[in-house]
Write a protein that holds these residues in place. Structure first.
Motif, PDB file in Angstrom:
ATOM      1  N   TYR A  58     -25.629  -2.498 -17.247  1.00  0.00           N
ATOM      2  CA  TYR A  58     -25.260  -2.692 -18.653  1.00  0.00           C
ATOM      3  C   TYR A  58     -23.746  -2.707 -18.826  1.00  0.00           C
ATOM      4  N   ARG A  59     -23.043  -1.833 -18.098  1.00  0.00           N
ATOM      5  CA  ARG A  59     -21.597  -1.793 -18.207  1.00  0.00           C
ATOM      6  C   ARG A  59     -20.995  -3.093 -17.686  1.00  0.00           C
TER       7      ARG A  59
ATOM      8  N   ASN B  83     -22.215   8.148 -11.088  1.00  0.00           N
ATOM      9  CA  ASN B  83     -22.447   9.140 -12.131  1.00  0.00           C
ATOM     10  C   ASN B  83     -23.452   8.660 -13.176  1.00  0.00           C
ATOM     11  N   LEU B  84     -23.523   7.371 -13.387  1.00  0.00           N
ATOM     12  CA  LEU B  84     -24.371   6.837 -14.444  1.00  0.00           C
ATOM     13  C   LEU B  84     -25.674   6.241 -13.941  1.00  0.00           C
ATOM     14  N   GLY B  85     -25.778   5.964 -12.663  1.00  0.00           N
ATOM     15  CA  GLY B  85     -26.985   5.346 -12.135  1.00  0.00           C
ATOM     16  C   GLY B  85     -26.895   3.834 -12.174  1.00  0.00           C
ATOM     17  N   GLN B  86     -27.829   3.179 -11.516  1.00  0.00           N
ATOM     18  CA  GLN B  86     -27.793   1.717 -11.377  1.00  0.00           C
ATOM     19  C   GLN B  86     -27.989   0.980 -12.694  1.00  0.00           C
ATOM     20  N   ILE B  87     -28.933   1.393 -13.503  1.00  0.00           N
ATOM     21  CA  ILE B  87     -29.200   0.645 -14.733  1.00  0.00           C
ATOM     22  C   ILE B  87     -28.001   0.692 -15.665  1.00  0.00           C
ATOM     23  N   ALA B  88     -27.418   1.837 -15.837  1.00  0.00           N
ATOM     24  CA  ALA B  88     -26.235   1.929 -16.689  1.00  0.00           C
ATOM     25  C   ALA B  88     -25.092   1.084 -16.139  1.00  0.00           C
ATOM     26  N   SER B  89     -24.965   1.007 -14.820  1.00  0.00           N
ATOM     27  CA  SER B  89     -23.926   0.182 -14.205  1.00  0.00           C
ATOM     28  C   SER B  89     -24.130  -1.287 -14.534  1.00  0.00           C
TER      29      SER B  89
ATOM     30  N   GLY C 275     -20.314   4.265 -11.404  1.00  0.00           N
ATOM     31  CA  GLY C 275     -21.641   3.878 -10.935  1.00  0.00           C
ATOM     32  C   GLY C 275     -22.480   5.028 -10.418  1.00  0.00           C
TER      33      GLY C 275
END
Length: 78
Positions: free
Chosen positions: A15-16, A7-13, A5
């Motif tokens: 989607y994951r 490392n990828l930021g909130q939006i990517a989290s 989370g």
């Protein structure tokens, strides 16, 4: 599964998390079609094991499963 989370930021989290919910939903639905007598909780445990999730993740996976099931039913199975 690593904690990505920060490392990828909130939006990517987000989607994951949705991707995990969808993968678990599909795997549980498949298992339930193959073995309809097995309870959802037990099926989730088997799916979690095959994906390499911890036993402590089962409740979160169950919430995601039912959330995805609700959306699936609301969209007439599409």
């Amino acid at each position: 599964m690593g904690k990505l989370g920060k490392n990828l930021g909130q939006i990517a989290s987000i989607y994951r998390a949705n991707a995990v919910d969808l993968m678990v939903f599909g795997a549980v639905q498949h298992q339930r079609m193959q073995n309809p007598d097995c309870e959802v909780k037990q099926t989730l445990k088997l799916v979690a094991q095959s994906f390499g999730f911890d036993e402590s993740d089962i409740n979160a996976l169950e919430v995601g499963y039912y959330r995805t099931l609700k959306a699936y039913v609301a969209n007439s199975g599409v």
